[in-house]
Write a protein that holds these residues in place. Structure first.
Motif, short mmCIF file in Angstrom:
data_model
loop_
_atom_site.label_atom_id
_atom_site.label_comp_id
_atom_site.label_asym_id
_atom_site.label_seq_id
_atom_site.Cartn_x
_atom_site.Cartn_y
_atom_site.Cartn_z
N SER A 96 0.83 -1.22 0.00
CA SER A 96 0.00 0.00 0.00
C SER A 96 0.85 1.26 0.00
O SER A 96 0.52 2.25 -0.65
CB SER A 96 -0.93 0.00 1.22
N ASN A 97 1.97 1.24 0.75
CA ASN A 97 2.88 2.40 0.74
C ASN A 97 3.38 2.67 -0.67
O ASN A 97 3.42 3.81 -1.14
CB ASN A 97 4.07 2.13 1.67
N TYR A 256 -6.31 2.92 -1.67
CA TYR A 256 -7.32 3.07 -0.63
C TYR A 256 -6.94 2.32 0.63
O TYR A 256 -7.37 2.66 1.74
CB TYR A 256 -8.69 2.60 -1.13
N ALA A 257 -6.09 1.28 0.49
CA ALA A 257 -5.67 0.49 1.65
C ALA A 257 -4.70 1.27 2.53
O ALA A 257 -4.41 0.84 3.65
CB ALA A 257 -5.03 -0.82 1.19
N VAL A 262 -5.34 5.30 7.45
CA VAL A 262 -4.82 6.55 8.00
C VAL A 262 -5.97 7.43 8.50
O VAL A 262 -5.90 8.02 9.58
CB VAL A 262 -3.96 7.30 6.95
N LEU A 263 -7.03 7.53 7.71
CA LEU A 263 -8.20 8.31 8.13
C LEU A 263 -8.83 7.71 9.39
O LEU A 263 -9.25 8.44 10.30
CB LEU A 263 -9.23 8.39 7.00
N SER A 308 -6.55 -2.40 12.95
CA SER A 308 -7.71 -3.19 12.53
C SER A 308 -8.12 -2.83 11.11
O SER A 308 -8.44 -3.71 10.29
CB SER A 308 -8.89 -2.95 13.49
N ALA A 309 -8.10 -1.52 10.81
CA ALA A 309 -8.46 -1.07 9.47
C ALA A 309 -7.47 -1.58 8.43
O ALA A 309 -7.86 -1.98 7.32
CB ALA A 309 -8.53 0.46 9.43
#
Length: 506
Positions: A96-97, A256-257, A262-263, A308-309
């Motif tokens: 994801s990064n 989006y991952a 982060v949000l 968790s997200a």
């Protein structure tokens, strides 16, 4: 056990300054902090080995036990660090990064854009300096690596936006704490004409160091103003084949991952801060909630939600067998920072027991021109925060002293003097290698800690020199606007001078 009182002796500064000097000279932070702690402990007990061992044990226990009950605030910070290590490791393993960096490369075209993005994120994450340094580091690191921005430059941007923004914003952990302190000072010293919030706002407008430290960050980010060791580190990053990144992914990541976790991390932390603060209120108010919030518990809650997200968003992008390895590597990546932080806390206890702050504050006593007070208190606050490694501790010691001195000498200087203390506390914190914010900025950027300290120092000292001139103008004219203008002119002149010196051929 009776500890020796060093409150009236110059020896009170020995452990802190020994640790600072060794850290800069040897570049071995753990060794330097450890020596500082041991020297301080032996001085406190008069050199007796058994008493020193008992005192060291007592100090270590005090990190989690206050004598009557468990005090888990520091432990929660360590748990949050481990959670953030897991958080960033899972993002890396999932790809994801890298996916975010690839996306950013399409929308952010150059180094300037990457640095400006990092600096602007403070306007989202200003609720707490720890949170900002670690969370923004995780978000921005793949982007700045992609454009070959040095890790030292990333750490500087993180550090020099975190505390300055937090100390200026009333809706932050710093702002709420300071407002609560000011409320007591207004009553104690019979300061009239201000509410706690009004006094905080007035002080923020005179916090020249914080204001111009933020301006310096954006100047450095936009114009690539590199001086001292920062110029060398940036040059090395540009000449590397693939930036400074040492992270590798094991999956096909999705943008989006990264964005969703982060949000979730940000908003769950804010929600927890509001909730924990509201528990102490009869009727809810935003400022009241932040004033009474449990920051450390909120960070742990946000960290759990963030991890968790990540787990939910990376299903299918990390092989099942890689999850335990990713978690272990994430926790392992934080061991160095955790060790430094624990030693920094221990030396902070030593500094408190040695009465370093009280001794330094007495240095301003005597017959001095009242107009010099703001500048003197700024410099003293800087030295104290540098020696103790804590802005908050400096606030606690110096704000009452500044208020008492100003009310007695010249009441019209009360606000300028307290503003100067706030500014000095942030300045010293930026310069100190034992500051927890400095340590966590290095951690967030995955930067060598001493590289961060030495490369940030020229910028911090430039702003500090400009602020000192501004406080002199403020003291003699009592015009906040004139002090701001003078600080701005001084900083502009110093930037031109340093830039010309940097460009001059050797």
């Amino acid at each position: 056990m009776q500890l020796i009182d060093y409150s009236d002796s110059f020896l009170s500064v020995v452990p802190a300054f020994l640790a600072l000097a060794l850290a800069i000279i040897t570049r071995r932070v753990l060794l330097s902090l450890g020596i500082g702690v041991l020297v301080g402990v032996f001085m406190l007990v008069g050199g007796a080995p058994l008493d020193a061992a008992a005192q060291l044990k007592s100090m270590a226990v005090s990190l989690i036990w206050d004598g009557n009950d468990w005090s888990l605030g520091k432990l929660k910070i360590l748990i949050f660090l481990l959670l953030l290590g897991i958080f960033t490791s899972l993002l890396t393993y999932s790809g994801s990064n890298q996916a975010f960096a690839d996306w950013a490369k399409q929308h952010i075209k150059d180094q300037r854009g990457a640095k400006m993005l990092t600096a602007c994120l403070v306007f989202v994450t200003f609720i707490d300096d720890y949170f900002h340094s670690l969370a923004v580091g995780a978000i921005a690191r793949p982007v700045t690596d992609k454009f070959k921005v040095s890790r030292a430059k990333l750490a500087y941007i993180l550090d020099s936006t975190a505390a300055p923004m937090c100390v200026l914003m009333p809706v932050s952990s710093w702002g709420a704490s300071i407002i609560a302190t000011l409320s007591g000072l207004l009553v104690t010293y019979h300061i009239t004409g201000y509410t706690p919030m009004g006094l905080f706002v007035s002080m923020s407008l005179m916090n020249y160091y914080a204001l111009f430290a933020l301006l310096m960050v954006f100047t450095v980010a936009y114009f690539s103003f590199d001086i001292g060791s920062m110029a060398e580190l940036e040059r090395a990053a540009r000449e590397s084949e693939a930036g400074d990144s040492t992270e590798s992914s094991h999956g096909q990541g999705r943008v989006y991952a990264l964005i969703i976790p982060v949000l979730v991390l940000i908003f769950s932390t804010i929600a927890a801060m509001l909730y924990t603060g509201a528990q102490a209120l009869d009727s809810f108010s935003l400022l009241g909630a932040f004033e009474n919030t449990d920051v450390n518990t909120s960070l742990v809650f946000g960290g759990v939600c963030g991890v968790s997200a990540v787990l939910l968003c990376t299903i299918g992008t990390i092989a099942g067998k890689d999850y335990p390895h990713a978690v272990f590597q994430g926790m392992k990546s934080m061991i160095g920072a955790i060790t430094i932080l624990i030693l920094a806390w221990l030396i902070s206890i030593v500094v408190s027991d040695m009465h370093t702050g009280e001794y330094l504050s007495k240095l301003v006593a005597g017959n001095i021109n009242p107009a010099l007070l703001p500048a003197i208190l700024f410099l003293l606050g800087s030295v104290m925060a540098f020696a103790t490694g804590t802005s908050w501790g400096t606030f606690g010691i110096m704000l009452p002293i500044a208020a008492a001195m100003a009310v007695k000498v010249d009441p019209s200087l009360t606000v300028p003097c307290m503003s100067a203390v706030m500014a000095g506390a942030v300045c010293g914190d930026h310069c100190s290698p034992i500051s927890d914010t400095t340590i966590l900025s290095s951690t967030g950027a995955h930067c060598n800690h001493i590289d961060h300290v030495t490369s940030q120092l020229p910028y911090a000292l430039t702003v500090a020199a400009s602020a000192t001139v501004g406080y002199l103008a403020l003291g003699f004219t009592q015009s906040a606007l004139l002090g701001f203008i003078v600080s701005g002119i001084a900083m502009f002149g110093l930037i031109l001078l340093l830039k010309n010196k940097q460009n001059r051929p050797a």
